[in-house]
Design an enzyme around this catalytic site. Structure first.
Site, PDB file in Angstrom:
ATOM      1  N   HIS A 210       1.393   7.792   8.255  1.00  0.00           N
ATOM      2  CA  HIS A 210       0.071   7.380   8.725  1.00  0.00           C
ATOM      3  C   HIS A 210       0.098   6.766  10.111  1.00  0.00           C
ATOM      4  O   HIS A 210      -0.853   6.901  10.863  1.00  0.00           O
ATOM      5  CB  HIS A 210      -0.591   6.473   7.688  1.00  0.00           C
ATOM      6  CG  HIS A 210      -1.131   7.290   6.567  1.00  0.00           C
ATOM      7  ND1 HIS A 210      -0.382   7.580   5.448  1.00  0.00           N
ATOM      8  CD2 HIS A 210      -2.299   7.950   6.438  1.00  0.00           C
ATOM      9  CE1 HIS A 210      -1.091   8.369   4.669  1.00  0.00           C
ATOM     10  NE2 HIS A 210      -2.251   8.606   5.230  1.00  0.00           N
TER      11      HIS A 210
ATOM     12  N   ARG B  72     -11.312   6.761   7.330  1.00  0.00           N
ATOM     13  CA  ARG B  72     -10.273   6.187   6.465  1.00  0.00           C
ATOM     14  C   ARG B  72     -10.566   4.701   6.287  1.00  0.00           C
ATOM     15  O   ARG B  72     -10.157   3.881   7.116  1.00  0.00           O
ATOM     16  CB  ARG B  72      -8.886   6.372   7.081  1.00  0.00           C
ATOM     17  CG  ARG B  72      -8.391   7.811   7.106  1.00  0.00           C
ATOM     18  CD  ARG B  72      -6.955   7.880   7.631  1.00  0.00           C
ATOM     19  NE  ARG B  72      -6.316   9.135   7.348  1.00  0.00           N
ATOM     20  CZ  ARG B  72      -6.221  10.154   8.203  1.00  0.00           C
ATOM     21  NH1 ARG B  72      -6.759  10.064   9.391  1.00  0.00           N
ATOM     22  NH2 ARG B  72      -5.594  11.264   7.851  1.00  0.00           N
TER      23      ARG B  72
ATOM     24  N   ARG C 167     -14.370   7.764   3.013  1.00  0.00           N
ATOM     25  CA  ARG C 167     -13.472   7.938   1.870  1.00  0.00           C
ATOM     26  C   ARG C 167     -13.267   6.596   1.186  1.00  0.00           C
ATOM     27  O   ARG C 167     -13.078   5.583   1.864  1.00  0.00           O
ATOM     28  CB  ARG C 167     -12.131   8.489   2.362  1.00  0.00           C
ATOM     29  CG  ARG C 167     -11.119   8.616   1.254  1.00  0.00           C
ATOM     30  CD  ARG C 167      -9.914   9.372   1.701  1.00  0.00           C
ATOM     31  NE  ARG C 167      -9.075   8.588   2.606  1.00  0.00           N
ATOM     32  CZ  ARG C 167      -7.981   9.063   3.171  1.00  0.00           C
ATOM     33  NH1 ARG C 167      -7.604  10.315   2.936  1.00  0.00           N
ATOM     34  NH2 ARG C 167      -7.263   8.327   3.968  1.00  0.00           N
TER      35      ARG C 167
ATOM     36  N   ASN D 230      -2.615  17.268   4.603  1.00  0.00           N
ATOM     37  CA  ASN D 230      -1.374  16.482   4.775  1.00  0.00           C
ATOM     38  C   ASN D 230      -0.697  16.274   3.422  1.00  0.00           C
ATOM     39  O   ASN D 230       0.491  16.532   3.252  1.00  0.00           O
ATOM     40  CB  ASN D 230      -1.673  15.113   5.378  1.00  0.00           C
ATOM     41  CG  ASN D 230      -2.406  15.212   6.691  1.00  0.00           C
ATOM     42  OD1 ASN D 230      -2.346  16.235   7.352  1.00  0.00           O
ATOM     43  ND2 ASN D 230      -3.118  14.162   7.049  1.00  0.00           N
ATOM     44  N   ASP D 231      -1.475  15.784   2.479  1.00  0.00           N
ATOM     45  CA  ASP D 231      -0.896  15.558   1.161  1.00  0.00           C
ATOM     46  C   ASP D 231      -0.708  16.861   0.403  1.00  0.00           C
ATOM     47  O   ASP D 231       0.280  17.024  -0.320  1.00  0.00           O
ATOM     48  CB  ASP D 231      -1.767  14.584   0.353  1.00  0.00           C
ATOM     49  CG  ASP D 231      -1.469  13.154   0.743  1.00  0.00           C
ATOM     50  OD1 ASP D 231      -0.283  12.816   0.829  1.00  0.00           O
ATOM     51  OD2 ASP D 231      -2.419  12.391   0.994  1.00  0.00           O
TER      52      ASP D 231
ATOM     53  N   ARG E 170       6.218  13.405   2.968  1.00  0.00           N
ATOM     54  CA  ARG E 170       5.685  13.492   4.333  1.00  0.00           C
ATOM     55  C   ARG E 170       6.229  12.399   5.241  1.00  0.00           C
ATOM     56  O   ARG E 170       6.054  12.435   6.452  1.00  0.00           O
ATOM     57  CB  ARG E 170       4.149  13.455   4.314  1.00  0.00           C
ATOM     58  CG  ARG E 170       3.563  12.163   3.811  1.00  0.00           C
ATOM     59  CD  ARG E 170       2.067  12.282   3.528  1.00  0.00           C
ATOM     60  NE  ARG E 170       1.239  11.893   4.654  1.00  0.00           N
ATOM     61  CZ  ARG E 170      -0.086  11.768   4.595  1.00  0.00           C
ATOM     62  NH1 ARG E 170      -0.740  12.029   3.475  1.00  0.00           N
ATOM     63  NH2 ARG E 170      -0.784  11.419   5.636  1.00  0.00           N
TER      64      ARG E 170
ATOM     65  N   CYS F 162      -9.702  18.131   6.435  1.00  0.00           N
ATOM     66  CA  CYS F 162      -9.578  16.948   7.302  1.00  0.00           C
ATOM     67  C   CYS F 162      -8.126  16.529   7.506  1.00  0.00           C
ATOM     68  O   CYS F 162      -7.855  15.462   8.033  1.00  0.00           O
ATOM     69  CB  CYS F 162     -10.397  15.794   6.745  1.00  0.00           C
ATOM     70  SG  CYS F 162      -9.894  15.301   5.089  1.00  0.00           S
TER      71      CYS F 162
HETATM   72  C1  PEP Z   1      -4.611  14.294   3.909  1.00  0.00           C
HETATM   73  O1  PEP Z   1      -3.841  13.986   3.004  1.00  0.00           O
HETATM   74  O2  PEP Z   1      -4.635  15.418   4.444  1.00  0.00           O
HETATM   75  C2  PEP Z   1      -5.585  13.322   4.430  1.00  0.00           C
HETATM   76  C3  PEP Z   1      -6.488  13.662   5.300  1.00  0.00           C
HETATM   77  O3  PEP Z   1      -5.441  12.040   3.984  1.00  0.00           O
HETATM   78  P1  PEP Z   1      -4.336  11.017   4.522  1.00  0.00           P
HETATM   79  O4  PEP Z   1      -3.615  11.655   5.661  1.00  0.00           O
HETATM   80  O5  PEP Z   1      -5.053   9.780   4.935  1.00  0.00           O
HETATM   81  O6  PEP Z   1      -3.483  10.820   3.326  1.00  0.00           O
HETATM   82 MG    MG Z   2      -4.202  12.169   1.864  1.00  0.00          MG
END
Ligand code: PEP
Ligand code: MG
Length: 761
Positions: free
Chosen positions: A363, A470, A506, A627-628, A638, A675
């Site tokens: 992050h 976020r 979110r 991302n997740d 990650r 996103c």
């Molecule tokens: C994701 O997981 O793609 C996302 C946008 O959330 P974060 O990166 O805050 O976990």
């Molecule tokens: Mg995420």
């Protein structure tokens, strides 16, 4: 064996430079293995030869002189085959080569193990014995384990040497390249400012200072402050402790006294060492002395010294923080960068970031991208505590850091920085233009926000809404959960700033690598643990306060959308929807007249991909958190630099999952957005357009580049490209085919401005 191994590694770790480290290795390994000779040969990358760097048993005059190519001698054989070699009679082996300088003719048997660090052969560790005998399996295993453990230590010592001029054979300070992973694109040239973890004596580096008097004054202030703290603590506990227990505080005060710790530290400072380094040296010596004592009571005193050391260090660090003047081109370096550290440097002074831990999907890297600060993550071999004050180049495109860069390299990177500046300036003109393909397909571009500065940046770049706010970011910079009223004010500011454009908020997404200082979650597997919606469903009071604050904040604005993270099944979704309805009912009962906002869910867990239709049916919109989703589909943490090269959102499995989500959401008549960071990658955005995503949400920094690229393609071309790439099973080939296709269309310039540099280096 384990104990011996640990002791040797510990001792080598605390050696002051490479030479000292190697000397300890050969001495200790020879003793531990009861052999007559132990030697280390290191591969010199310039000459590509294994050079004898340290020995116990062979003629020391041969050090630095005897060397062999990978195709020469037994050492060369061990290094080139990357395997141990165990010989009863070495001279009978066809590869044996005799070096008169070493006097090794007396030694019959030979056991060699390669020293390999991150797949790179660094050298060979050898033991030799006079009598003819085969070393047994246990000995072989010991040497192999030893060299595997020492590889990292040697790499670290070597790197420190090249940074501080204590390298191999006195080569002096050299430009050195350290490889990490890209965190945020861009290049930066500047000076390193190391942020050390607070009150951790172990990582305090040595540093020479000119102004000894100033360091002495700092130390004396810290001494006085700790004395006062201890007196205050003693007074506070006066009624709760027996006199003999309170006597401990007097012992503390005595230790701080001039005749003990205090004077010793002052003496070291007088040699030119800075106060923090002097404190570390003295405290460590005391601790060592106490720990070796037989008397259990006295051994315990080691922890008192440690505690006092920590207290003194905290004051010294605080004083330094107060007086630290950040230069214009500050590059923050830390073992583990945190979002909070980004705010430490005054606006405009921070040009780059380097973190030893973490990866491009951590992050903190996401925040760095949003701020447009070139960042390299996961530079695991960088001796970070040793780089304070030295010149650095951060290459956030390739994930590389250069220490002490040469004038030539600086000039090359200065050009890259300038090119990037011109490109950004050129793209400013796009602000008022719609994101539309050449054949008229619109693609709304939204932004991800969290930091206050994101609002202004998003507006400058012409965002059409917020696809992901976020909410955990404002939660992170506090000392407790913000109240409903405080949250209301934060959310209202965000909703108002973008009004009438939609803002997707979110619900709190903590856990994984996002920790709240006041709500610690300690787990051995945090990304598979208590994260996102799992935490807030277990704490409905947190969830209800948050949604109530969001709803109230939207009064009269009506541009709120609520997004639920980490949903892995309908049960979680239903529970969350139920709570949102409850909060809505409550705020209306309290007299706030707001409509129920659109509610959506994030597809981040593979389970949600396969249940997309059932889930989509119950919400108003879908947003993919790539991302997740990538981390869970590929089983790649990650945040872990060791597996960062396996993390890839263009992996065919990810592309197929995205297609399933888009088709499933559309089949239920629901719009679908994305996103994750993938949406802000211009080349990937072309594929997302072709897949049928209804909007893309990204960091404001990348938005103009994505817009520029999508305005240069046709929907037809994008679909053709996607169809071609979906037939490829290899992620690397997908990357190269995509980039090649875009370059052939003359669209390469926003993909990677430093790609030409990559070839030149
Ligand atoms: C994701 O997981 O793609 C996302 C946008 O959330 P974060 O990166 O805050 O976990
Ligand atoms: Mg995420």
């Amino acid at each position: 064996m384990l104990n011996t191994l640990r002791k040797i590694v510990q001792e080598v770790n605390s050696a002051k430079d490479l030479k000292a480290a190697l000397a300890i290795i050969v001495q200790r390994v020879r003793t531990a293995m009861g052999s007559q000779v132990c030697s280390v040969y290191l591969l010199d990358p310039e000459s590509n030869r294994f050079v004898l760097m340290a020995t116990e048993g062979l003629n020391k005059k041969a050090i630095g002189k005897v060397s062999m190519a990978p195709n020469e001698g037994l050492v060369g054989l061990v290094g080139s085959r990357e395997e141990p070699l165990n010989l009863e009679h070495a001279s009978e082996h066809p590869r044996y080569r005799y070096f008169a300088e070493t006097g090794e003719e007396r030694y019959a048997s030979f056991l060699g193990a390669p020293i390999i660090h991150h797949r790179r052969v660094m050298g060979v560790l050898v033991i030799q014995q006079k009598e003819r005998r085969q070393f047994d399996e246990g000995e072989e295993a010991f040497l192999v384990t030893m060299s595997a453990q020492l590889a990292g230590v040697i790499a670290h010592a070597e790197a420190t040497g090249s940074i501080r001029g204590l390298g191999k054979q006195g080569k002096g300070i050299q430009e050195t390249r350290f490889v990490g992973v890209p965190g945020a694109p861009g290049a930066a040239i500047g000076k390193a400012v190391v942020v050390l973890p607070p009150a951790d004596l172990e990582v305090v580096p040595d540093k020479q200072v000119d102004n000894v008097e100033a360091e002495l004054a700092l130390f004396n202030d810290a001494l006085e402050a700790v004395r006062q703290d201890i007196r205050a603590l003693s007074a506070k506990l006066a009624t709760q402790l027996r006199p003999e227990e309170r006597a401990l505080f007097d012992v503390y005060l005595m230790m701080l006294d001039d005749a003990a710790l205090g004077t010793e530290v002052q003496l070291v400072i007088r040699t030119g060492q800075w106060a923090q380094g002097a404190l570390r040296q003295v405290v460590n010596e005391h601790i060592k002395r106490f720990e070796l004592m037989d008397d259990a009571y006295l051994r315990e005193r080691a922890s008192d010294v440690k505690d006092l050391g920590r207290r003194l260090l905290a004051y010294l660090q605080h004083a330094r923080q107060q007086t630290l003047v950040y230069q214009d081109n500050t590059i923050l370096v830390s073992e583990e960068l945190t979002p909070a550290m980004l705010g430490e440097v005054p606006e405009g002074k921070l040009v780059g970031l380097v973190s030893v831990q973490g990866s491009g999907n951590s992050h903190v890297a996401i925040l760095a991208r949003a701020m447009g600060i070139p960042t390299v993550m996961g530079v695991v071999d960088l001796p970070y505590s040793k780089v304070d004050g030295i010149d650095l180049i951060v290459d956030g495109y390739h994930g590389e850091v250069f220490t002490n860069p040469s004038a030539i390299l600086r000039a090359q990177y200065a050009e890259v920085v300038e090119e990037e500046r011109q490109l950004t300036q050129g793209l400013d003109a796009l602000r008022e233009l719609p994101c539309e393909t050449l054949d008229g397909q619109r693609m709304p571009l939204w932004v991800n926000t969290g930091l206050l500065a994101d609002v202004a940046r998003a507006q400058q770049r012409g965002a059409e809404g917020v696809g992901l706010y976020r909410t955990e970011v404002p939660f992170m910079s506090r000392e407790r959960f913000p109240s409903e009223k405080e949250q209301l004010a934060i959310y209202r500011e965000q909703l108002q700033a973008f009004h009438p454009l939609p803002v997707t908020m979110r619900t709190l997404d903590i856990g994984g690598d996002k920790a709240l200082p006041y709500f610690p979650i300690k787990e051995s597997n945090p990304f598979l643990g208590w994260r996102g919606i799992r935490v807030t469903l277990d704490h409905p009071e947190i969830f209800l306060v948050q949604t109530r604050a969001m709803l109230k904040a939207s009064e009269g604005l009506d541009n709120l959308r609520i997004l639920l993270p980490m949903i892995s099944g309908t049960h979680e979704l239903e529970e969350a929807l139920h709570l949102i309805h409850r909060a809505w009912g409550e705020v209306r009962d309290e007299g706030t007249d707001v409509p129920l906002p659109p509610v959506g869910l994030m597809v981040e867990v593979p389970a949600a991909v396969y249940q997309i239709r059932e889930l989509a049916r119950q919400v108003d919109f879908i947003s993919v958190g790539s991302n997740d989703l990538t981390q869970y589909l590929l089983a790649v943490d990650r945040n872990n630099p060791r597996v960062a090269d396996l993390y890839d959102f263009l992996h065919p499995a990810v592309l197929q999952a995205l297609r399933i989500v888009v088709d499933g959401a559309h089949a239920e008549g629901k719009p679908v957005s994305i996103c994750g960071e993938m949406a802000g990658d211009p080349a990937a955005a072309v594929l997302l357009l072709a897949m049928g995503f209804d909007s893309l949400s990204m960091n404001a920094t990348n938005l103009p580049k994505v817009k520029w690229l999508l305005r240069q393609v046709t929907m037809e071309k994008a679909r053709e490209l996607l169809a071609q790439l979906m037939t490829i099973d290899n992620p690397q080939v997908i990357h190269s085919s995509l980039h090649l296709a875009l370059r052939n269309l003359g669209l390469g310039r926003v993909i990677n401005p430093a790609s030409a540099l990559g070839a030149a280096l």
